[in-house]
Scaffold this active site. Sequence first.
Site, mmCIF file in Angstrom:
data_model
loop_
_atom_site.group_PDB
_atom_site.id
_atom_site.type_symbol
_atom_site.label_atom_id
_atom_site.label_comp_id
_atom_site.label_asym_id
_atom_site.label_seq_id
_atom_site.Cartn_x
_atom_site.Cartn_y
_atom_site.Cartn_z
ATOM 1 N N GLU A 1 0.888 -1.178 0.000
ATOM 2 C CA GLU A 1 0.000 0.000 0.000
ATOM 3 C C GLU A 1 0.913 1.210 0.000
ATOM 4 O OE1 GLU A 1 -3.227 -0.029 -0.152
ATOM 5 O OE2 GLU A 1 -3.717 -2.098 0.313
ATOM 6 N N CYS B 1 -2.423 9.191 2.087
ATOM 7 C CA CYS B 1 -2.087 8.663 0.762
ATOM 8 C C CYS B 1 -3.219 8.942 -0.223
ATOM 9 C CB CYS B 1 -1.828 7.172 0.859
ATOM 10 S SG CYS B 1 -3.168 6.309 1.669
HETATM 11 P P1 NAD Z 1 8.029 5.437 4.789
HETATM 12 O O1 NAD Z 1 8.079 4.590 3.579
HETATM 13 O O2 NAD Z 1 9.166 6.350 5.053
HETATM 14 O O3 NAD Z 1 7.912 4.533 6.094
HETATM 15 C C1 NAD Z 1 6.883 3.578 6.241
HETATM 16 C C2 NAD Z 1 7.350 2.507 7.188
HETATM 17 O O4 NAD Z 1 8.466 1.839 6.599
HETATM 18 C C3 NAD Z 1 7.837 3.033 8.534
HETATM 19 O O5 NAD Z 1 7.468 2.113 9.533
HETATM 20 C C4 NAD Z 1 9.347 3.029 8.365
HETATM 21 O O6 NAD Z 1 10.056 2.922 9.582
HETATM 22 C C5 NAD Z 1 9.538 1.794 7.514
HETATM 23 N N1 NAD Z 1 10.781 1.739 6.749
HETATM 24 C C6 NAD Z 1 11.469 2.752 6.188
HETATM 25 N N2 NAD Z 1 12.581 2.268 5.572
HETATM 26 C C7 NAD Z 1 12.581 0.922 5.760
HETATM 27 C C8 NAD Z 1 13.454 -0.131 5.370
HETATM 28 N N3 NAD Z 1 14.555 0.090 4.665
HETATM 29 N N4 NAD Z 1 13.143 -1.386 5.731
HETATM 30 C C9 NAD Z 1 12.021 -1.639 6.439
HETATM 31 N N5 NAD Z 1 11.156 -0.680 6.841
HETATM 32 C C10 NAD Z 1 11.428 0.584 6.496
HETATM 33 O O7 NAD Z 1 6.652 6.194 4.748
HETATM 34 P P2 NAD Z 1 6.048 7.203 5.817
HETATM 35 O O8 NAD Z 1 6.726 8.523 5.631
HETATM 36 O O9 NAD Z 1 6.018 6.603 7.178
HETATM 37 O O10 NAD Z 1 4.530 7.282 5.354
HETATM 38 C C11 NAD Z 1 4.120 8.093 4.336
HETATM 39 C C12 NAD Z 1 3.960 7.306 3.056
HETATM 40 O O11 NAD Z 1 3.052 6.239 3.260
HETATM 41 C C13 NAD Z 1 3.358 8.140 1.951
HETATM 42 O O12 NAD Z 1 4.010 7.865 0.743
HETATM 43 C C14 NAD Z 1 1.909 7.646 1.897
HETATM 44 O O13 NAD Z 1 1.274 7.816 0.659
HETATM 45 C C15 NAD Z 1 2.079 6.208 2.226
HETATM 46 N N6 NAD Z 1 0.816 5.649 2.694
HETATM 47 C C16 NAD Z 1 0.146 4.782 1.882
HETATM 48 C C17 NAD Z 1 -1.076 4.250 2.283
HETATM 49 C C18 NAD Z 1 -1.822 3.305 1.402
HETATM 50 O O14 NAD Z 1 -2.698 2.608 1.919
HETATM 51 N N7 NAD Z 1 -1.538 3.211 0.118
HETATM 52 C C19 NAD Z 1 -1.601 4.602 3.525
HETATM 53 C C20 NAD Z 1 -0.903 5.494 4.340
HETATM 54 C C21 NAD Z 1 0.321 6.002 3.905
#
Ligand code: NAD
Length: 477
Positions: free
Chosen positions: A252, A286
């Site tokens: 997602e 998102c």
């Molecule tokens: P992010 O990708 O920076 O982080 C998301 C999660 O991934 C966090 O828990 C983070 O600690 C973890 N993470 C980061 N790097 C990692 C790695 N190398 N290995 C494993 N885990 C890792 O995103 P964010 O800033 O927390 O959230 C915002 C993003 O999420 C936006 O792009 C938004 O659109 C998206 N989002 C999507 C949905 C959906 O359902 N499509 C819903 C909510 C948010």
Amino acid sequence: MIGSVPTDLWIGERQIPPRSGLRFDVIDPATGVPLAQVADAGPADAMCALDLADRVQPVWAATPARRRSEILCRAYELVRARAEQFASVITLEMGKPLTESREEVGYGAEFLRWFAEEAVRIGGRTATAPAGTGQILVTKEPVGPVLAITPWNFPLAMGTRKIAAALAAGCTILVKPAPETPLTMQLLGRVFADAGLPDGVLSILPTSSAAAVSEPLIRDARLRKLTFTGSTPVGKHLVKLSADRLLRTSMELGGNAPLLVFEDADIDTAVKEAVAAKFRNGGQACTAANRFYVAQRVFEEFVDGLVQRVSALRLGPGTDPATDIGPLISAEQVSAVGALVDDATARGACVRLGGTAPSREGFFFQPTVLEGVPRDARLLREEIFGPVAPVVAFADEDEAIAAANDTKYGLAAYVFSRDIQRVARVSGALKAGMVGVNRGIISDPAAPFGGVKESGYGREGGREGIDEYLDVKYIAL
Ligand code: NAD
């Protein structure tokens, strides 16, 4: 309030300090000041949780669906009973206004109820082999231990829509919450312990080292599924890691939702819903409308209405009942949003409202409306994740559809029109996983949530959500 949140790791139903003894700060985005310290899980803690999840997996899978359902129902009741505590913690660590946190608690809790109902309806099918050689029996089995990685923007709901589906399907699950907002998930850990979830079925691993904790889990053959909500670059990286083992994944990811207003729309409704689609959660969703395309004939009317409504939104800490828009999650996010606005204005966009970060403590950005945004502006291509509405005029339907689809993302899209023929035509032509018609809020636990293109794959919620955690088995009888 914060003092009552459990801050050690949930390894099964127990609170256990991290092996390293390390803790990390959780920051209040309204002030920039640390709120609490939480256990910092490392790879050894993650392995301990996986050992347990793997051991308990067959027992949980064999637990009658009715019993799994009852535990989810109890968890639902407990979240509802503790709604004010959840809402306060969400507001403190994430920043959204209390009214929105309460809505998130309601929405997040509904996934527990929805999947409690789905747990007892996992079906299969039978057929007669066309060659007359016997019966085809199709069953569904839990995929096995799951790793869920969640973002900070909806700290409860992004967790429950994975956890509830996995538990309903009969999977054990490890959750790695976002480091910005681990406290809400920590509270949910207590809910499940109190709801009677057997030890080891759920573990929660807050950490400041996401990669160090996740990668050994993803490489371990006992883990059978990764479900991720977050940004597209991190999602792609995790898919590449998972490919080595052909680990099942659900993604997602980010969005860049277009919101289309046609000349036959009810403009008052369009403005009101556009404000919800853009400014809820300070634009950090998102599904947030990222680009507004408005028919030339109603452009001025729409922009004037938008500016009027948005100028009434009050910026402030989420804890203040008068606040409509809280802070962004971090200072980096404020800079990133500011850079997108500066890029647009340098290319000729006109600021109708806001446009800068106010000088005050915390991570705030003014609600902003931009018009005359040129098509090469970065904020039409990238996810803004802030309270900025760029508005662009279009001449006809074909141009609007082409502009809407001119993105690598495909999560949500919005259409405003009173012409049912147009609504059907345009919704069909939009390359998005979800389309809102004359409404700006579309999420619903009973609907399949998810995207196409680089917004990811897999669905959460709806009848489809539980299938992400089930393997199909064919038995030839
Ligand atoms: P992010 O990708 O920076 O982080 C998301 C999660 O991934 C966090 O828990 C983070 O600690 C973890 N993470 C980061 N790097 C990692 C790695 N190398 N290995 C494993 N885990 C890792 O995103 P964010 O800033 O927390 O959230 C915002 C993003 O999420 C936006 O792009 C938004 O659109 C998206 N989002 C999507 C949905 C959906 O359902 N499509 C819903 C909510 C948010």
